[in-house]
Enzyme design. Sequence first.
Site, mmCIF file in Angstrom:
data_model
loop_
_atom_site.group_PDB
_atom_site.id
_atom_site.type_symbol
_atom_site.label_atom_id
_atom_site.label_comp_id
_atom_site.label_asym_id
_atom_site.label_seq_id
_atom_site.Cartn_x
_atom_site.Cartn_y
_atom_site.Cartn_z
ATOM 1 N N ASP A 91 -43.087 -24.233 -12.720
ATOM 2 C CA ASP A 91 -44.302 -23.522 -12.330
ATOM 3 C C ASP A 91 -45.110 -23.136 -13.561
ATOM 4 O OD1 ASP A 91 -43.292 -23.768 -9.850
ATOM 5 O OD2 ASP A 91 -43.042 -21.621 -9.447
ATOM 6 N N ASP A 102 -48.907 -23.985 -14.335
ATOM 7 C CA ASP A 102 -49.911 -22.949 -14.604
ATOM 8 C C ASP A 102 -50.646 -23.235 -15.913
ATOM 9 O OD1 ASP A 102 -49.147 -21.743 -12.312
ATOM 10 O OD2 ASP A 102 -47.938 -20.177 -13.260
ATOM 11 N N SER A 154 -54.903 -32.635 24.035
ATOM 12 C CA SER A 154 -53.535 -32.145 23.840
ATOM 13 C C SER A 154 -52.581 -33.177 24.438
ATOM 14 C CB SER A 154 -53.358 -30.757 24.447
ATOM 15 O OG SER A 154 -53.486 -30.839 25.828
ATOM 16 N N LEU A 155 -51.309 -32.865 24.504
ATOM 17 C CA LEU A 155 -50.314 -33.864 24.896
ATOM 18 C C LEU A 155 -49.583 -33.439 26.159
ATOM 19 C CD1 LEU A 155 -48.689 -34.513 21.396
ATOM 20 C CD2 LEU A 155 -50.223 -36.042 22.641
ATOM 21 N N GLU A 171 -42.313 -38.863 15.932
ATOM 22 C CA GLU A 171 -42.586 -37.916 14.838
ATOM 23 C C GLU A 171 -42.139 -36.534 15.264
ATOM 24 O OE1 GLU A 171 -46.795 -37.760 14.290
ATOM 25 O OE2 GLU A 171 -46.932 -39.915 13.962
ATOM 26 N N LYS A 199 -42.754 -32.782 16.088
ATOM 27 C CA LYS A 199 -43.912 -32.018 16.553
ATOM 28 C C LYS A 199 -43.930 -30.718 15.768
ATOM 29 C CE LYS A 199 -46.098 -30.487 20.823
ATOM 30 N NZ LYS A 199 -46.501 -29.173 20.377
ATOM 31 N N ASP A 204 -44.925 -27.083 14.733
ATOM 32 C CA ASP A 204 -45.375 -25.924 15.485
ATOM 33 C C ASP A 204 -46.346 -25.105 14.638
ATOM 34 O OD1 ASP A 204 -45.582 -24.275 17.603
ATOM 35 O OD2 ASP A 204 -43.665 -23.255 17.314
ATOM 36 N N ARG A 210 -58.976 -26.650 16.291
ATOM 37 C CA ARG A 210 -59.078 -27.388 17.546
ATOM 38 C C ARG A 210 -60.016 -26.677 18.527
ATOM 39 N NH1 ARG A 210 -56.597 -27.390 22.526
ATOM 40 N NH2 ARG A 210 -56.565 -29.437 23.515
ATOM 41 N N GLU A 251 -51.826 -30.663 11.323
ATOM 42 C CA GLU A 251 -51.349 -29.354 11.723
ATOM 43 C C GLU A 251 -51.225 -28.456 10.491
ATOM 44 O OE1 GLU A 251 -50.947 -29.711 14.922
ATOM 45 O OE2 GLU A 251 -49.858 -27.925 15.587
ATOM 46 N N TYR A 285 -51.344 -36.402 10.877
ATOM 47 C CA TYR A 285 -50.690 -37.431 11.690
ATOM 48 C C TYR A 285 -51.662 -38.322 12.442
ATOM 49 C CZ TYR A 285 -51.246 -33.316 14.670
ATOM 50 O OH TYR A 285 -51.749 -32.212 15.294
ATOM 51 N N LYS A 320 -45.347 -41.827 20.182
ATOM 52 C CA LYS A 320 -46.660 -42.476 20.221
ATOM 53 C C LYS A 320 -46.503 -43.987 20.271
ATOM 54 C CE LYS A 320 -48.453 -38.811 17.294
ATOM 55 N NZ LYS A 320 -49.036 -38.404 16.018
ATOM 56 N N LYS A 346 -40.178 -31.780 24.385
ATOM 57 C CA LYS A 346 -39.902 -30.419 23.908
ATOM 58 C C LYS A 346 -38.390 -30.184 23.810
ATOM 59 C CE LYS A 346 -44.044 -28.461 23.678
ATOM 60 N NZ LYS A 346 -44.488 -27.381 24.535
ATOM 61 N N CYS A 378 -30.961 12.279 14.485
ATOM 62 C CA CYS A 378 -31.373 11.244 13.534
ATOM 63 C C CYS A 378 -30.155 10.825 12.697
ATOM 64 C CB CYS A 378 -32.473 11.785 12.628
ATOM 65 S SG CYS A 378 -32.857 10.682 11.263
ATOM 66 N N CYS A 411 -30.982 12.110 8.810
ATOM 67 C CA CYS A 411 -31.080 13.508 8.380
ATOM 68 C C CYS A 411 -30.465 14.481 9.374
ATOM 69 C CB CYS A 411 -32.540 13.880 8.129
ATOM 70 S SG CYS A 411 -33.496 14.045 9.640
ATOM 71 N N CYS A 454 -37.775 10.911 15.044
ATOM 72 C CA CYS A 454 -37.214 11.952 14.201
ATOM 73 C C CYS A 454 -38.390 12.823 13.771
ATOM 74 C CB CYS A 454 -36.542 11.344 12.966
ATOM 75 S SG CYS A 454 -36.147 12.596 11.731
ATOM 76 N N CYS A 468 -37.297 13.691 6.243
ATOM 77 C CA CYS A 468 -36.158 12.795 6.482
ATOM 78 C C CYS A 468 -36.190 11.675 5.440
ATOM 79 C CB CYS A 468 -36.261 12.221 7.890
ATOM 80 S SG CYS A 468 -35.097 10.885 8.209
HETATM 81 S S1 IVH Z 1 -50.614 -36.224 17.983
HETATM 82 C C1 IVH Z 1 -54.134 -37.074 20.988
HETATM 83 N N1 IVH Z 1 -48.609 -35.557 16.441
HETATM 84 O O1 IVH Z 1 -49.207 -30.738 19.336
HETATM 85 C C2 IVH Z 1 -53.062 -36.169 20.592
HETATM 86 N N2 IVH Z 1 -49.709 -33.835 17.626
HETATM 87 O O2 IVH Z 1 -49.074 -30.243 22.197
HETATM 88 C C3 IVH Z 1 -52.914 -36.126 19.132
HETATM 89 N N3 IVH Z 1 -48.842 -31.584 17.161
HETATM 90 O O3 IVH Z 1 -52.663 -30.627 19.867
HETATM 91 C C4 IVH Z 1 -51.814 -35.255 18.741
HETATM 92 N N4 IVH Z 1 -47.294 -32.210 15.735
HETATM 93 O O4 IVH Z 1 -51.778 -29.877 17.566
HETATM 94 C C5 IVH Z 1 -49.542 -35.114 17.293
HETATM 95 N N5 IVH Z 1 -46.843 -35.124 14.994
HETATM 96 C C6 IVH Z 1 -47.770 -34.688 15.844
HETATM 97 C C7 IVH Z 1 -47.924 -33.323 16.149
HETATM 98 C C8 IVH Z 1 -48.911 -32.939 17.054
HETATM 99 C C9 IVH Z 1 -47.864 -31.193 16.344
HETATM 100 C C10 IVH Z 1 -49.645 -30.696 18.011
HETATM 101 C C11 IVH Z 1 -51.118 -31.012 18.059
HETATM 102 C C12 IVH Z 1 -51.436 -31.189 19.523
HETATM 103 C C13 IVH Z 1 -50.310 -30.468 20.169
HETATM 104 C C14 IVH Z 1 -50.079 -30.965 21.584
#
Ligand code: IVH
Length: 673
Positions: A32, A36, A81-82, A114, A116, A118, A137, A173, A225, A291, A315, A409, A412, A427, A432
């Site tokens: 580091d 720096d 979304s998925l 891949e 997912k 969070d 988003r 993400e 991704y 995918k 999930k 407590c 004390c 308390c 304390c």
């Molecule tokens: S692909 C058209 N890949 O999960 C959909 N999404 O539950 C493109 N997420 O909105 C998304 N990891 O924010 C994709 N490896 C990954 C992901 C991912 C997390 C999120 C993403 C999406 C949400 C859907």
Amino acid sequence: MTGPADRILELRRLIRHHEERYYVLADPEITDDAFDALMEELEALERAYPELVTPDSPTRRVGGRPAEGFATVEHAAPMLSLDNAYSEDELRAFDERVRKGLDAGDGPVGYVAELKIDGLSIALTYEDGLLVRGVTRGDGVHGEDVTSNVRVIRAIPLGLRDAPAGRVEVRGEIYLPRPAFDRLNREREDREEPLFANPRNAAAGAMRNLDPAEVARRGLRAFVYQLVLPEGAPPVAARHAETLDRLAAWGLPVARGWRACAGIDEVVAYCAEWADRRGGLDFETDGVVVKVDALADRARLGATSKFPRWALAFKFPAQQATTRLLQIAVNVGRTGAVTPYAVLEPVRLSGSTISLATLHNAQEVARKDLREGDLVLVEKGGDVIPKIVKPILAGRPEGSRPWEMPRACPVCGSALQKPEDEVVWRCPNPSCAARIRRSLLHFASRRAMNIEGLGESLVNQLVERGLVRDFADLYTLNAPTLAALERMGNKSAANLVGEIEQSRTRDLWRVVYAIGIRHVGERGAQALAAAFGAMQALIDARPEALETVPDVGPVVARAVRDFFDEPRNLALMARLVTGPDAPLQPVAPAVGAGAATLPFAGQTFVLTGTLEAFSRDEAAAAIEARGGRVTSAVSRKTSYVVVGADPGSKLEKARALGVRMLDEAAFKRLIMD
Ligand code: IVH
């Protein structure tokens, strides 16, 4: 011979290389300190040659904050979304739908699996390789422009290597690594602020912050991704797997661990493997995204109004384990709140060893009928803090009894109190030791008096040895006394004395926040400091006057009055701030009462060129009336440069430093709002 321009380019290349090793590949090559040193050399050169500064320089990550919150912008293509799957059967049903859609016959479909991540989704736009925009988003169609915050995330390159010309959008993400999340929650616990339930909430909270410097401190990271090219642009790859390789080659962070799978069986195996292994990662993953690999096949499958038909999120099940509940103990907080927590026989769960779980309050313990000695089911789901789902009654030892909150407590010995209409026991003793320790940690914390080095172990020693009983005692400490404590050398003692000295002249709002009035957070403290301008005026304020302050309602007003009506607190204020020899000399808000709530508070403007509708003095007056400051020289700290006709060299300087510029129309809009 190489001149400064060459060295600057070389330094930028080196810095990006090492940022990538560290933040993207998690495999640093230098220390580091060495890193720096490179940054410092670059900063020094750019100070000497401001004309050589470019917006993609790593020194330009932290810029001005957006003045009026984040702008809403429309996504080039909706961010879908998925669809979710929770079982192997649902994964196989997805494969069936894909095969039907593609007329795939019996042969396997190629997938990429891949992790997912969070976190929260982000769309990054690069133009000719330069990062120009980052958008959340939002509702999928419109998101918030959070470019200033995205720029401080060092996993995200400000410039791409060998990227195609023109515009490309990369989606991914933003997430908070587990260690940064744990640190953040520990700090919040010290300040008795509510904890973030999981890193996703913490990351989302950070991205909503308007101050990029604050965002930078949070330690956010990112993975990408997906690549979205403008219509008609030549494709970069024919398969998703190739796209991921290209993104990584451009210097973008791609999460390792993805796998090309020939058919759904391999996908199923991948999901099972990571359901077990995910605990070893330093980020949270809640599943696997499957995918279709061939981009042409994706186009054939298309999307419903909500989800692409070519992808699915599998999930992971919440991880659970059983263990013994050894003891239900209680914690005493700064305000005296006494909260129960569970001491567990250590058990492995999602990659970490769990030995404690929160129990919130006595009511919750009673509702679940948790008893000491019980066998319990613990779970780590979307929330990182483990919780006890239920006792397993078959494993309950004979003769066990329902748990009861202690009457006294544990620190004390004072009798605990609970108002009829509340669930929290307290308390009541302000002296304390547990309350004093927590209060001191809050007082010293970064967002309060910012006394670096005054951590938990030191505070414990100071309180145990009777050296510090309240905030004012901190200012009586000297280096020899501190140096005699455990784990303190002469140097740390001297540093701490220096830190304490410096805190004597903090802003008034920090003092108001630091003394720990119930219900008064940072914002409330800022509003109170701005309205009253001095501690004595706040102490003397009548409830009606308090309630007129923006952000202060009747509950806060009552809490402020209760605090200062308590004689012990009043005496402490005299020793700390208001008395003749008091150590603190807080700095009153700079621009008169109410400044902190004015729209331009804390912002600096530079005017250059001639405006049509305003004289220079009128423009300056308009800025100052809104709490802003007008200065003559452009620097990195300048929030805006207002550019009129025939601007001078300040315009060039602003461009070079990447400072935001406003033409007259934009300036007018800003002051009209
Ligand atoms: S692909 C058209 N890949 O999960 C959909 N999404 O539950 C493109 N997420 O909105 C998304 N990891 O924010 C994709 N490896 C990954 C992901 C991912 C997390 C999120 C993403 C999406 C949400 C859907």
